[in-house]
Design an enzyme around this catalytic site. Structure first.
Site, PDB file in Angstrom:
ATOM      1  N   ASN A  89       0.798  -1.222   0.000  1.00  0.00           N
ATOM      2  CA  ASN A  89       0.000   0.000   0.000  1.00  0.00           C
ATOM      3  C   ASN A  89       0.836   1.280   0.000  1.00  0.00           C
ATOM      4  OD1 ASN A  89      -2.390   1.805   1.076  1.00  0.00           O
ATOM      5  ND2 ASN A  89      -0.795   1.928   2.646  1.00  0.00           N
ATOM      6  N   TYR A 155       2.684  10.272 -10.462  1.00  0.00           N
ATOM      7  CA  TYR A 155       1.724   9.450  -9.701  1.00  0.00           C
ATOM      8  C   TYR A 155       0.931   8.552 -10.654  1.00  0.00           C
ATOM      9  CZ  TYR A 155      -1.824   8.353  -6.189  1.00  0.00           C
ATOM     10  OH  TYR A 155      -2.664   7.685  -5.319  1.00  0.00           O
ATOM     11  N   LYS A 159       0.984   4.536 -10.867  1.00  0.00           N
ATOM     12  CA  LYS A 159      -0.249   3.803 -10.508  1.00  0.00           C
ATOM     13  C   LYS A 159      -0.732   2.928 -11.671  1.00  0.00           C
ATOM     14  CE  LYS A 159      -0.367   4.893  -6.315  1.00  0.00           C
ATOM     15  NZ  LYS A 159      -0.292   3.859  -5.275  1.00  0.00           N
TER      16      LYS A 159
END
Ligand SMILES: NC(=O)c1ccc[n+]([C@@H]2O[C@H](COP(=O)([O-])OP(=O)(O)OC[C@H]3O[C@@H](n4cnc5c(N)ncnc54)[C@H](O)[C@@H]3O)[C@@H](O)[C@H]2O)c1
Length: 248
Positions: A89, A155, A159
């Site tokens: 995570n 990001y 991702k």
């Protein structure tokens, strides 16, 4: 108790979504190894879990350092003797800027933590799960793992890569009893969001069709389900948890 007798690792477990996952795993009977960089907050979450009758330890880990990820799995095996579940995570989001203005340092830090860190963890988690006869991995992606979010090139790139890593490993280990799935939250009320978008709560709340920002516990419940035997036919999936964000 969906995770009774299971041993689980959660990275980035001191705050936000990772903290909620660690607490929910423990509430469902798992013995939990919390990984993160800051001892104080990790100790607090371990204490919370123990006060509620659960079992947890922490291992100081920077997921961007391969030796730390190796040590995390070794320490898990030393303490609990096996590894069944991992929620990878840990992740960061740097201040939004268009691509040409984004610094090389911020790009590299984002890739090192969000993408390389997930690979390093899986590299060491998977052999331990194979030794245990199988397992379940849930990787934290984002709605930014499926669509563009202007200003967040590093990001969004990492991702998307998290999803690629997830589905590749899912196929590699499907016949060896390790399930690998990705979860894609939209905006969730955590320090990551409050730090980067402090003046945007109205926009964030209304940008999700459900009309509000999500809570870390709402993500944790999906992660726990995917980590459990109840999700026995689920592998190679990307599961949005986004208040309808991706449905528009
Ligand atoms: N909050 C959201 O709206 C949202 C939306 C989509 C996806 N996500 C993803 O969920 C994950 C958790 O986000 P959050 O909102 O809880 O963030 P957060 O900043 O609140 O918590 C992130 C956690 O990761 C840890 N971490 C960061 N770098 C690390 C490193 N190098 N090694 C070990 N631990 C490290 C932090 O210490 C912290 O405990 C991230 O991968 C993030 O991209 C969050």
């Amino acid at each position: 108790m969906l995770l009774e007798n299971k041993v689980a690792i959660v990275t980035g477990a001191s705050l936000g979504i990772g903290r909620a996952v660690a607490i929910d795993y423990a509430a469902n009977g798992a013995r939990v190894v919390l990984a993160g960089r800051k001892e104080g907050p990790l100790q607090e979450v371990v204490a919370l879990i123990k006060a509620a009758g659960g079992d947890a330890i922490y291992v100081r880990t920077d997921v961007s350092v391969p030796a730390d990820c190796k040590h995390l799995v070794e320490a898990t095996l030393d303490h609990y003797g096996r590894l069944d579940i991992a929620c990878n995570n840990a992740g960061i989001l740097k201040q939004p800027l268009d691509t040409d203005l984004f610094s090389i340092e911020d790009w590299q830090e984002t890739v090192n933590i969000n993408l390389n860190g997930m690979f390093y963890c899986m590299k060491y988690e998977i052999p331990a799960m194979l030794a245990a006869g199988g397992g379940a991995i849930v990787n934290m992606s984002s709605v930014g793992g499926k669509i563009a979010l202007p200003g967040l090139a590093a990001y969004v790139a990492t991702k998307h890569a998290n999803v690629g890593l997830t589905i590749t490993a899912a196929l590699e280990y499907a016949e060896r009893n390790i399930r690998v799935n990705a979860v894609g939250p939209a905006y969730i009320e955590t320090p990551l969001v409050s730090t980067n978008f402090p003046d945007m709560w109205d926009i964030l709340n209304s940008s999700q069709p459900i009309g509000r920002i999500g809570q870390p516990e709402e993500v944790a419940h999906l992660v726990t389900f995917l980590s459990s035997h109840k999700a026995s036919f689920a592998t190679g999936g990307y599961y949005p948890i986004d208040g309808g964000f991706m449905a528009r």
